[in-house]
Design a protein around this motif. Structure first.
Motif, PDB file in Angstrom:
ATOM      1  N   GLY A 305       0.816  -1.205   0.000  1.00  0.00           N
ATOM      2  CA  GLY A 305       0.000   0.000   0.000  1.00  0.00           C
ATOM      3  C   GLY A 305       0.849   1.254   0.000  1.00  0.00           C
ATOM      4  O   GLY A 305       0.541   2.235  -0.694  1.00  0.00           O
ATOM      5  N   LEU A 306       1.943   1.211   0.753  1.00  0.00           N
ATOM      6  CA  LEU A 306       2.852   2.354   0.794  1.00  0.00           C
ATOM      7  C   LEU A 306       3.546   2.534  -0.549  1.00  0.00           C
ATOM      8  O   LEU A 306       3.777   3.664  -0.994  1.00  0.00           O
ATOM      9  CB  LEU A 306       3.884   2.134   1.910  1.00  0.00           C
ATOM     10  N   ILE A 307       3.859   1.426  -1.205  1.00  0.00           N
ATOM     11  CA  ILE A 307       4.494   1.502  -2.532  1.00  0.00           C
ATOM     12  C   ILE A 307       3.558   2.180  -3.526  1.00  0.00           C
ATOM     13  O   ILE A 307       3.969   3.012  -4.335  1.00  0.00           O
ATOM     14  CB  ILE A 307       4.890   0.093  -3.017  1.00  0.00           C
ATOM     15  N   ARG A 308       2.277   1.810  -3.470  1.00  0.00           N
ATOM     16  CA  ARG A 308       1.308   2.406  -4.405  1.00  0.00           C
ATOM     17  C   ARG A 308       1.173   3.910  -4.199  1.00  0.00           C
ATOM     18  O   ARG A 308       0.894   4.662  -5.126  1.00  0.00           O
ATOM     19  CB  ARG A 308      -0.049   1.724  -4.237  1.00  0.00           C
ATOM     20  N   GLU A 309       1.371   4.348  -2.956  1.00  0.00           N
ATOM     21  CA  GLU A 309       1.241   5.781  -2.650  1.00  0.00           C
ATOM     22  C   GLU A 309       2.496   6.577  -3.003  1.00  0.00           C
ATOM     23  O   GLU A 309       2.468   7.806  -3.018  1.00  0.00           O
ATOM     24  CB  GLU A 309       0.950   5.956  -1.157  1.00  0.00           C
ATOM     25  N   THR A 310       3.579   5.867  -3.246  1.00  0.00           N
ATOM     26  CA  THR A 310       4.864   6.540  -3.445  1.00  0.00           C
ATOM     27  C   THR A 310       5.200   6.616  -4.923  1.00  0.00           C
ATOM     28  O   THR A 310       5.167   5.614  -5.624  1.00  0.00           O
ATOM     29  CB  THR A 310       5.994   5.787  -2.708  1.00  0.00           C
ATOM     30  N   GLU A 311       5.506   7.802  -5.382  1.00  0.00           N
ATOM     31  CA  GLU A 311       5.928   7.999  -6.766  1.00  0.00           C
ATOM     32  C   GLU A 311       7.394   8.361  -6.780  1.00  0.00           C
ATOM     33  O   GLU A 311       7.831   9.292  -6.107  1.00  0.00           O
ATOM     34  CB  GLU A 311       5.116   9.106  -7.430  1.00  0.00           C
ATOM     35  N   VAL A 312       8.157   7.613  -7.514  1.00  0.00           N
ATOM     36  CA  VAL A 312       9.599   7.854  -7.573  1.00  0.00           C
ATOM     37  C   VAL A 312       9.886   9.014  -8.511  1.00  0.00           C
ATOM     38  O   VAL A 312       9.491   8.979  -9.679  1.00  0.00           O
ATOM     39  CB  VAL A 312      10.345   6.598  -8.072  1.00  0.00           C
ATOM     40  N   PRO A 313      10.554  10.056  -8.049  1.00  0.00           N
ATOM     41  CA  PRO A 313      10.906  11.162  -8.946  1.00  0.00           C
ATOM     42  C   PRO A 313      11.958  10.714  -9.953  1.00  0.00           C
ATOM     43  O   PRO A 313      12.770   9.834  -9.665  1.00  0.00           O
ATOM     44  CB  PRO A 313      11.481  12.215  -7.987  1.00  0.00           C
ATOM     45  N   PRO A 314      11.939  11.291 -11.157  1.00  0.00           N
ATOM     46  CA  PRO A 314      12.955  10.894 -12.143  1.00  0.00           C
ATOM     47  C   PRO A 314      14.349  11.307 -11.677  1.00  0.00           C
ATOM     48  O   PRO A 314      14.534  12.376 -11.098  1.00  0.00           O
ATOM     49  CB  PRO A 314      12.545  11.667 -13.404  1.00  0.00           C
ATOM     50  N   LYS A 315      15.305  10.450 -11.926  1.00  0.00           N
ATOM     51  CA  LYS A 315      16.678  10.749 -11.534  1.00  0.00           C
ATOM     52  C   LYS A 315      17.258  11.804 -12.468  1.00  0.00           C
ATOM     53  O   LYS A 315      17.069  11.740 -13.688  1.00  0.00           O
ATOM     54  CB  LYS A 315      17.532   9.478 -11.591  1.00  0.00           C
ATOM     55  N   PRO A 316      17.974  12.803 -11.921  1.00  0.00           N
ATOM     56  CA  PRO A 316      18.574  13.834 -12.787  1.00  0.00           C
ATOM     57  C   PRO A 316      19.548  13.223 -13.795  1.00  0.00           C
ATOM     58  O   PRO A 316      20.195  12.207 -13.520  1.00  0.00           O
ATOM     59  CB  PRO A 316      19.314  14.734 -11.791  1.00  0.00           C
ATOM     60  N   THR A 317      19.638  13.842 -14.967  1.00  0.00           N
ATOM     61  CA  THR A 317      20.587  13.399 -15.988  1.00  0.00           C
ATOM     62  C   THR A 317      21.579  14.525 -16.264  1.00  0.00           C
ATOM     63  O   THR A 317      21.283  15.703 -16.066  1.00  0.00           O
ATOM     64  CB  THR A 317      19.857  13.034 -17.292  1.00  0.00           C
ATOM     65  N   LEU A 318      22.736  14.128 -16.712  1.00  0.00           N
ATOM     66  CA  LEU A 318      23.821  15.084 -16.962  1.00  0.00           C
ATOM     67  C   LEU A 318      24.055  15.206 -18.455  1.00  0.00           C
ATOM     68  O   LEU A 318      24.199  14.201 -19.155  1.00  0.00           O
ATOM     69  CB  LEU A 318      25.097  14.618 -16.257  1.00  0.00           C
ATOM     70  N   SER A 319      24.082  16.439 -18.960  1.00  0.00           N
ATOM     71  CA  SER A 319      24.245  16.675 -20.398  1.00  0.00           C
ATOM     72  C   SER A 319      25.692  17.009 -20.753  1.00  0.00           C
ATOM     73  O   SER A 319      25.943  17.575 -21.805  1.00  0.00           O
ATOM     74  CB  SER A 319      23.324  17.817 -20.840  1.00  0.00           C
ATOM     75  N   VAL A 320      26.618  16.681 -19.873  1.00  0.00           N
ATOM     76  CA  VAL A 320      28.037  16.982 -20.107  1.00  0.00           C
ATOM     77  C   VAL A 320      28.828  15.687 -20.079  1.00  0.00           C
ATOM     78  O   VAL A 320      28.599  14.831 -19.227  1.00  0.00           O
ATOM     79  CB  VAL A 320      28.571  17.951 -19.027  1.00  0.00           C
ATOM     80  N   ASP A 321      29.733  15.533 -21.035  1.00  0.00           N
ATOM     81  CA  ASP A 321      30.643  14.386 -21.040  1.00  0.00           C
ATOM     82  C   ASP A 321      31.698  14.616 -19.955  1.00  0.00           C
ATOM     83  O   ASP A 321      32.557  15.489 -20.075  1.00  0.00           O
ATOM     84  CB  ASP A 321      31.305  14.270 -22.420  1.00  0.00           C
ATOM     85  N   ALA A 412      29.954  24.548 -18.807  1.00  0.00           N
ATOM     86  CA  ALA A 412      29.986  23.145 -18.374  1.00  0.00           C
ATOM     87  C   ALA A 412      30.018  23.047 -16.854  1.00  0.00           C
ATOM     88  O   ALA A 412      29.376  22.171 -16.258  1.00  0.00           O
ATOM     89  CB  ALA A 412      31.200  22.440 -18.978  1.00  0.00           C
ATOM     90  N   THR A 413      30.769  23.936 -16.198  1.00  0.00           N
ATOM     91  CA  THR A 413      30.853  23.921 -14.729  1.00  0.00           C
ATOM     92  C   THR A 413      29.500  24.184 -14.101  1.00  0.00           C
ATOM     93  O   THR A 413      29.107  23.529 -13.126  1.00  0.00           O
ATOM     94  CB  THR A 413      31.872  24.980 -14.255  1.00  0.00           C
ATOM     95  N   ILE A 414      28.759  25.132 -14.664  1.00  0.00           N
ATOM     96  CA  ILE A 414      27.418  25.425 -14.152  1.00  0.00           C
ATOM     97  C   ILE A 414      26.514  24.199 -14.275  1.00  0.00           C
ATOM     98  O   ILE A 414      25.782  23.852 -13.347  1.00  0.00           O
ATOM     99  CB  ILE A 414      26.808  26.627 -14.915  1.00  0.00           C
ATOM    100  N   LEU A 415      26.603  23.501 -15.427  1.00  0.00           N
ATOM    101  CA  LEU A 415      25.779  22.311 -15.635  1.00  0.00           C
ATOM    102  C   LEU A 415      26.138  21.199 -14.665  1.00  0.00           C
ATOM    103  O   LEU A 415      25.264  20.531 -14.111  1.00  0.00           O
ATOM    104  CB  LEU A 415      25.936  21.823 -17.079  1.00  0.00           C
ATOM    105  N   VAL A 416      27.453  20.979 -14.443  1.00  0.00           N
ATOM    106  CA  VAL A 416      27.903  19.917 -13.538  1.00  0.00           C
ATOM    107  C   VAL A 416      27.495  20.228 -12.098  1.00  0.00           C
ATOM    108  O   VAL A 416      27.005  19.353 -11.370  1.00  0.00           O
ATOM    109  CB  VAL A 416      29.427  19.726 -13.645  1.00  0.00           C
ATOM    110  N   GLU A 417      27.685  21.475 -11.686  1.00  0.00           N
ATOM    111  CA  GLU A 417      27.329  21.848 -10.309  1.00  0.00           C
ATOM    112  C   GLU A 417      25.823  21.733 -10.088  1.00  0.00           C
ATOM    113  O   GLU A 417      25.376  21.275  -9.029  1.00  0.00           O
ATOM    114  CB  GLU A 417      27.815  23.274 -10.018  1.00  0.00           C
ATOM    115  N   GLN A 418      25.038  22.137 -11.080  1.00  0.00           N
ATOM    116  CA  GLN A 418      23.590  22.014 -10.952  1.00  0.00           C
ATOM    117  C   GLN A 418      23.176  20.546 -10.900  1.00  0.00           C
ATOM    118  O   GLN A 418      22.285  20.163 -10.135  1.00  0.00           O
ATOM    119  CB  GLN A 418      22.893  22.727 -12.118  1.00  0.00           C
TER     120      GLN A 418
END
Length: 479
Positions: A305-321, A412-418
């Motif tokens: 029941g707790l699982i059904r109530e819980t929505e997992v937020p999407p994991k952040p992705t990084l756009s920098v190599d 790139a630094t701003i993207l990585v830090e964010q």
């Protein structure tokens, strides 16, 4: 869910009988190897005798513990290895670690689904020389073996020594020891935990597939432990059903974890709705396996029941190599080191020489002034040379100039830090605490981004030139 190792310890009140049992091929259906750190049984015979004598002298209740035994379950991968080599390694490693004598045997159970080692070990060590105690005066023991102070205490009404009592005369040996006292290490609760980790690590050394390696069950984890089914166990079917219910809970706990429910919450549900409820049930009805499985099922439904109530937020992705970003960081350090050297010349060495030149005045200081002027020119040339090197350092790695590199590096630094901030927030939301940061997936190339930025800048420049170019009617109008 990872496979757990199984290592169990028991106390032995008849070590000689137990050694005979695990080592006798007539009494074991599938006995593959035996091993002993002693050449004969003399050690174990003497050990049993001394343990029993000390137990009688201590007047302790219960049974005398002569030795201890570990049962170590092995994965089926180990059936491919030489059983004698496996058994020798596991036994000698134990002796090397704890310094005690051992006897061991390697078995399969009747149905050949449980490959395991029996390892019997002594809690005492053999003394270099026997410790013999000589009576400095007569020593008296009553019928129970208890030492008493005076002869009168073991004398009957007729004045003779009662039957079963013993008198040790002055100068005679009244007590001898071949062994040390028992090592308290093996009585400590932490010993079995240490042995589990020790043997689990040893087992895993020979399992090459990481997915097949074992781990020690953590009683503080979200899972319920399963029970081992011994040979000819009359409750085998009952234990199998119990284990199935436990595994069902464990799978649900895995689902809860990946759904973002905190470990502490899962453990809270397990403790309250499984352990506490089972404890109340035992007090009220006694141990009823079917009732326990029902308790697990109800706890599982609460967790679902707790699982059904819980929505997992999407994991952040990084756009920098990240590989290219690390190269940029190294380049930035390199050019900054070069810039520091230039600043040292510009703001340190050059002003000092210019000050010396200003202070060198007078008719006869011409030679010194010329030398200082040459030094100043040399420093200025060095400054110019090193400043010219800055774009060269970057061009060698494909960047057109310092401005383009710095602009891209800052972006790139701003993207990585964010990304790091977003990932930390995601970890806190999902797991309740920061987790070890994983290597980010390889994403959009920084060099590709640079090329796109250069192309965009070229398009803007071309558009600007088109706007500023005189149109044909302007020429006509100017004639």
């Amino acid at each position: 869910m990872a496979r757990h190792s199984f290592i169990q310890m028991s106390k032995l009140s008849d070590v000689k009988g137990r050694i005979s049992y695990i080592s006798d091929p007539k009494r074991q259906e599938h006995l593959y190897a035996t091993f002993s750190t002693r050449e004969d049984m003399t050690f174990w015979n003497d050990l049993a005798k001394e343990c029993q004598e000390e137990f009688r002298r201590s007047m302790a209740k219960g049974k005398c513990i002569e030795a201890r035994e570990l049962i170590i379950a092995l994965p089926e991968e180990y059936t491919q290895f030489d059983p004698n080599r496996v058994l020798r390694e596991f036994t000698e490693q134990f002796k090397k670690r704890y310094g005690v004598e051992c006897v061991s045997a390697l078995h399969h159970n009747r149905t050949k689904n449980n490959y395991h080692i029996h390892l019997i070990f002594s809690e005492r060590r053999l003394l270099p020389e026997p410790d013999i105690k000589i009576a400095t005066r007569s020593v008296f023991y009553d019928e129970t073996g208890k030492r008493v102070r005076t002869k009168k205490e073991i004398t009957g009404e007729d004045g003779t020594i009662r039957k079963g009592c013993i008198v040790i005369k002055k100068g005679e040996a009244y007590e001898s020891h071949l062994f040390t006292v028992k090592d308290d290490t093996f009585k400590n609760e932490l010993f079995l935990e240490e042995a589990k980790h020790f043997y689990t690590a040893l087992i895993n050394q020979h399992i090459h597939d990481p997915e097949r390696r074992l781990k020690v069950f953590d009683p503080n984890s979200v899972y319920l432990p399963t029970k081992k089914i011994g040979k000819n166990n009359p409750k085998a079917a009952e234990i199998e059903a119990d284990n199935a219910a436990r595994q069902d809970w464990n799978r649900t706990a895995d689902m809860a974890l990946v759904s973002g429910i905190e470990e502490s919450k899962i453990i809270e549900i397990r403790n309250e709705h499984v352990y506490d409820e089972a404890s109340r049930s035992v007090q009220k009805h006694g141990w009823l396996p079917g009732l326990f499985r029902g308790i697990i099922q109800k706890a599982k439904e609460i967790l679902m029941g707790l699982i059904r109530e819980t929505e997992v937020p999407p994991k952040p992705t990084l756009s920098v190599d990240m590989a290219e970003y690390r190269k940029m960081q190294k380049l930035m350090v390199k050019v900054q080191d070069e810039a520091r050297g230039v600043k040292q010349l510009m703001h340190g060495e050059l002003p000092k020489l210019e000050k010396q030149l200003a202070e060198t005045t007078g008719l006869f200081k011409g030679k010194e002034r010329k030398a200082l002027q040459e030094k100043i020119a040399g420093v200025q040339q060095e400054i110019d040379r090193r400043m010219d090197r800055l774009p060269g350092i970057l061009k060698a790695d494909g960047y057109p100039d310092v401005q383009a590199f710095k602009r891209l590096y800052d972006e790139a630094t701003i993207l990585v830090e964010q990304y790091n901030r977003d990932l930390a927030a995601w970890e806190r939301q999902v797991h309740g605490e920061p987790q070890p940061q994983q290597t980010p997936p390889e994403k959009e190339s920084i060099r590709k981004k640079l090329r796109e930025m250069d192309a965009e800048a070229k398009r803007r420049n071309d558009a600007r030139r088109q706007q500023t170019r005189p149109r044909s009617h302007d020429y006509d109008r100017g004639r």
